[in-house]
Write a protein that holds these residues in place. Structure first.
Motif, PDB file in Angstrom:
ATOM      1  N   ASP A   5      41.755  39.042  38.513  1.00  0.00           N
ATOM      2  CA  ASP A   5      42.192  37.646  38.580  1.00  0.00           C
ATOM      3  C   ASP A   5      42.878  37.290  39.891  1.00  0.00           C
ATOM      4  O   ASP A   5      43.105  36.121  40.170  1.00  0.00           O
ATOM      5  CB  ASP A   5      43.083  37.280  37.383  1.00  0.00           C
ATOM      6  N   TRP A   6      43.224  38.311  40.725  1.00  0.00           N
ATOM      7  CA  TRP A   6      43.814  37.990  42.025  1.00  0.00           C
ATOM      8  C   TRP A   6      42.744  37.798  43.104  1.00  0.00           C
ATOM      9  O   TRP A   6      43.057  37.519  44.261  1.00  0.00           O
ATOM     10  CB  TRP A   6      44.816  39.060  42.456  1.00  0.00           C
ATOM     11  N   GLU A   7      41.476  37.957  42.724  1.00  0.00           N
ATOM     12  CA  GLU A   7      40.400  37.616  43.652  1.00  0.00           C
ATOM     13  C   GLU A   7      40.146  36.113  43.558  1.00  0.00           C
ATOM     14  O   GLU A   7      39.874  35.583  42.490  1.00  0.00           O
ATOM     15  CB  GLU A   7      39.145  38.405  43.302  1.00  0.00           C
ATOM     16  N   LEU A   8      40.253  35.438  44.688  1.00  0.00           N
ATOM     17  CA  LEU A   8      40.415  33.993  44.662  1.00  0.00           C
ATOM     18  C   LEU A   8      39.114  33.213  44.477  1.00  0.00           C
ATOM     19  O   LEU A   8      39.130  32.116  43.940  1.00  0.00           O
ATOM     20  CB  LEU A   8      41.102  33.533  45.963  1.00  0.00           C
ATOM     21  N   GLU A   9      37.996  33.723  44.924  1.00  0.00           N
ATOM     22  CA  GLU A   9      36.779  32.933  44.879  1.00  0.00           C
ATOM     23  C   GLU A   9      36.222  32.834  43.464  1.00  0.00           C
ATOM     24  O   GLU A   9      36.141  33.818  42.744  1.00  0.00           O
ATOM     25  CB  GLU A   9      35.712  33.538  45.803  1.00  0.00           C
ATOM     26  N   ASN A  10      35.821  31.620  43.095  1.00  0.00           N
ATOM     27  CA  ASN A  10      35.159  31.382  41.819  1.00  0.00           C
ATOM     28  C   ASN A  10      33.658  31.248  42.037  1.00  0.00           C
ATOM     29  O   ASN A  10      33.181  31.108  43.173  1.00  0.00           O
ATOM     30  CB  ASN A  10      35.697  30.116  41.162  1.00  0.00           C
TER      31      ASN A  10
ATOM     32  N   GLU B 127      35.539  41.449  38.251  1.00  0.00           N
ATOM     33  CA  GLU B 127      36.443  40.887  39.245  1.00  0.00           C
ATOM     34  C   GLU B 127      37.839  40.726  38.652  1.00  0.00           C
ATOM     35  O   GLU B 127      37.991  40.323  37.497  1.00  0.00           O
ATOM     36  CB  GLU B 127      35.935  39.528  39.736  1.00  0.00           C
TER      37      GLU B 127
ATOM     38  N   ARG C 263      42.564  40.340  33.883  1.00  0.00           N
ATOM     39  CA  ARG C 263      44.005  40.323  34.140  1.00  0.00           C
ATOM     40  C   ARG C 263      44.591  41.666  33.721  1.00  0.00           C
ATOM     41  O   ARG C 263      44.534  42.050  32.549  1.00  0.00           O
ATOM     42  CB  ARG C 263      44.684  39.179  33.402  1.00  0.00           C
TER      43      ARG C 263
ATOM     44  N   LYS D 283      37.646  36.542  34.848  1.00  0.00           N
ATOM     45  CA  LYS D 283      38.365  37.525  35.662  1.00  0.00           C
ATOM     46  C   LYS D 283      39.328  38.349  34.827  1.00  0.00           C
ATOM     47  O   LYS D 283      39.948  37.864  33.881  1.00  0.00           O
ATOM     48  CB  LYS D 283      39.100  36.820  36.801  1.00  0.00           C
TER      49      LYS D 283
END
Length: 590
Positions: free
Chosen positions: A81-86, A79, A127, A125
């Motif tokens: 790092d601009w994918e928001l769900e953790n 995933e 980067r 995530k």
């Protein structure tokens, strides 16, 4: 408000910690080189609601193929790092662990948290600017009440071992915490089970149910879960009448249970624990003591009230005692959570502020009290509530519902199995259309073989060939259950949905091949079974070291012996034909 960021380097790992309304401390408490455990402590100076607090570090993105999370299912990709769900974890959702695995299924990074009861968010995530993975553990993301002092341990494993081994050892680490010690597992939890749900749904019929039990017992199934529908004649798939739990459909439940037990099967029944339907008497009694009344199914009990917990515990204890039950299926535990309208203000009638801690208290009370009545009782939970805390009260963890999807069933069994220790892992109830050819029907059953099989088909309507298949593989499973459940389990290629799985114990190995892939053997065993759980006959075994002669018996999926022969396994590539969804059993001649 105090807001600051602390950068702390501990043995080459650089941690960034945002401090809000308090102070933090991070200490290395175990250092075994590539395996480290840190203790994280937080003090809230103001005594107010804590702000979300992030612990972050990074590692170079080298030799990483994918990311494993407890219920990622088919999505084990990297995933950005601009994918928001953790990844969210709490007592009834998942487990606080993330694994980055490499090109050859090796562990690159497995990090976990000891806080398995209250909510925590995690992420690893990618980067793109610097080609690193940024790893995060975020506490207090659901801050609804004051927290003064808090501590949690963080386990960071970068050893070059198989990713599944890193996960298994994480599970063992959780077991060492007093508040996460698993309950005992009775023998019946490790036996194949018949479920009423997919075939009966709420339309349960006592005569037909008893007939199904007789057939199931003859096929090798040792227990039954009577699912939704036993408590009401309502068949709209809803939960309007939940909460009272009176057997409206089966007026003499104790007699029905006894009849089934007389043929040699154990009996468990289903409860939707959080729901209190608006047509129940309990709804009027507990008005004002719900987490929400706007759930799509039914109002949700608030377990922070001791009278709610006592009421629920009393229902289960009375049922186990009055009806002589062997098990409980406690469902929908994950709906005990915070909703938009959930009250968090001061209320002297609540003895918990935290919903998660109240759920822990409820289920702890349940397991203690029902075991006083039946020490060997089985209790089933299903994904997503199969994390380390749930093992305190449940001794059967089941794959989440995936009717007709045998690949998903296989994946979910493996995902639970790597984190469950000695707790029994069950498949979702397998079901299929009887117009399927028997080899295709066998695909559904064989994909459960590394868990405990559950089945939900109308056996009295099944073709004879299907019954033969069920009987053959249930007998095989029962004869090899010790190996399948306690042997060294090795699932391969998580991004490809574990197309090959292995388990070995006492110089015997059982290999399941689910796609057209090589079976790699690093060494030969005295006994080797190959379950060809795919719709093609060709099987390729690649032997890395050694060679040997074996007596080999080939069975088709109905258990008919189709060939006996001597075979030679040479170092390198060996090709065979095994019947579709059939079994090869090999025993060394030496």
């Amino acid at each position: 408000m105090i807001v600051s960021t602390t950068e702390k380097e501990i043995d080459s790992l650089i941690f960034n910690i945002n401090e809000k309304n308090g102070s933090t401390n991070l200490e290395l408490i175990t250092d075994e080189g590539a395996l480290q455990i840190f203790r994280f402590e937080y003090q809230n100076h103001g005594g107010s609601f804590p702000e979300p607090l992030t612990l972050q570090w990074r590692i170079p993105a080298t030799k990483v193929k994918g990311m494993w999370k407890p219920t990622a299912d088919f999505s084990k990709r990297i995933e950005a790092d601009w994918e928001l769900e953790n990844h969210e974890s709490r007592i009834s959702i998942d487990a606080p662990v993330i694994s980055l695995f490499g090109n050859n299924d090796e562990n690159v990074l497995c990090f976990a948290c000891s806080n398995a009861i209250n909510r925590v968010e995690m992420a690893a995530k990618y980067r793109e600017e610097d080609n690193h993975f940024y790893c995060q553990i975020i506490f207090f993301t659901e801050s609804k009440y004051p927290v003064k002092d808090f501590s949690a341990d963080i386990r960071i494993d970068q050893r070059k071992i198989h990713f599944s081994q890193a996960l298994k050892e994480t599970s063992k680490w959780w077991e060492g915490y007093e508040n996460l010690k698993p309950t005992s597992v009775p023998a019946i939890a490790k036996k194949p089970l018949y479920s009423t749900w997919y075939q009966f749904h709420q339309n349960l019929n006592e005569d037909l149910l008893f007939k199904e039990c007789q057939i199931a017992k003859d096929l090798g199934f040792e227990s039954i879960i009577i699912d939704d529908g036993w408590q009401t004649k309502d068949t709209n798939r809803g939960y309007d009448y939940t909460g009272d739990w009176l057997p409206e459909r089966f007026l003499n439940m104790a007699e029905l249970v006894q009849e089934i037990q007389n043929i040699g099967m154990k009996v468990g029944i289903w409860y939707s624990v959080p729901f209190c339907g608006k047509k129940s008497k309990a709804y009027q009694k507990f008005k004002g003591k719900f987490l929400t009344e706007n759930h799509r199914w039914a109002p949700v009990f608030d377990p922070r009230y001791p009278e709610v917990r006592n009421y629920l515990v009393g229902i289960y204890v009375s049922a186990v005692k009055d009806w002589n039950l062997d098990g409980l299926k406690l469902d929908f535990i994950d709906d005990f959570r915070s909703y938009q309208e959930t009250p968090f203000g001061s209320d002297s009638n609540r003895d918990f502020s935290s919903i998660d801690e109240a759920v822990d208290a409820l289920l702890s009370q349940v397991i203690v009290e029902v075991k006083k009545v039946n020490p060997e009782i089985f209790i089933e939970f299903r994904q997503k509530y199969t994390g380390p805390a749930m093992r305190k009260y449940g001794n059967m963890l089941r794959a989440f519902d995936c009717p007709g999807d045998y690949t998903m069933n296989r994946v979910r069994i493996a995902d639970i199995k790597m984190l469950c220790g000695d707790t029994a892992v069950h498949s979702d109830m397998v079901t299929w259309h009887f117009d399927e050819a028997v080899q295709d029907a066998a695909l559904h059953y064989l994909n459960t073989i590394f868990g405990v099989p559950q089945i939900s088909v109308m056996l009295n309507e099944a073709p004879e060939s299907h019954l033969n298949m069920i009987r053959f593989y249930t007998k095989y499973w029962n004869e090899n259950s010790d190996i399948l459940l306690t042997g060294k389990f090795l699932p391969t290629s998580p991004l490809a949905n574990y197309p090959v799985q292995k388990v070995e114990k006492n110089n015997k190995i059982i290999l399941g091949i689910f796609e057209n892939q090589f079976l790699e053997l690093t060494e030969l065993h005295e006994k080797m079974d190959v379950v060809n759980a795919k719709p093609s006959e060709d099987v390729v075994i690649v032997v890395k070291n050694g060679k040997g002669e074996y007596n080999c018996s080939l069975y088709n999926c109905e258990g008919i012996l189709v060939q006996k022969q001597k075979i030679y396994l040479e170092e390198g590539m060996n090709t065979f034909k095994i019947p579709k969804c059939g079994l090869a059993q090999m025993k060394s001649t030496e």
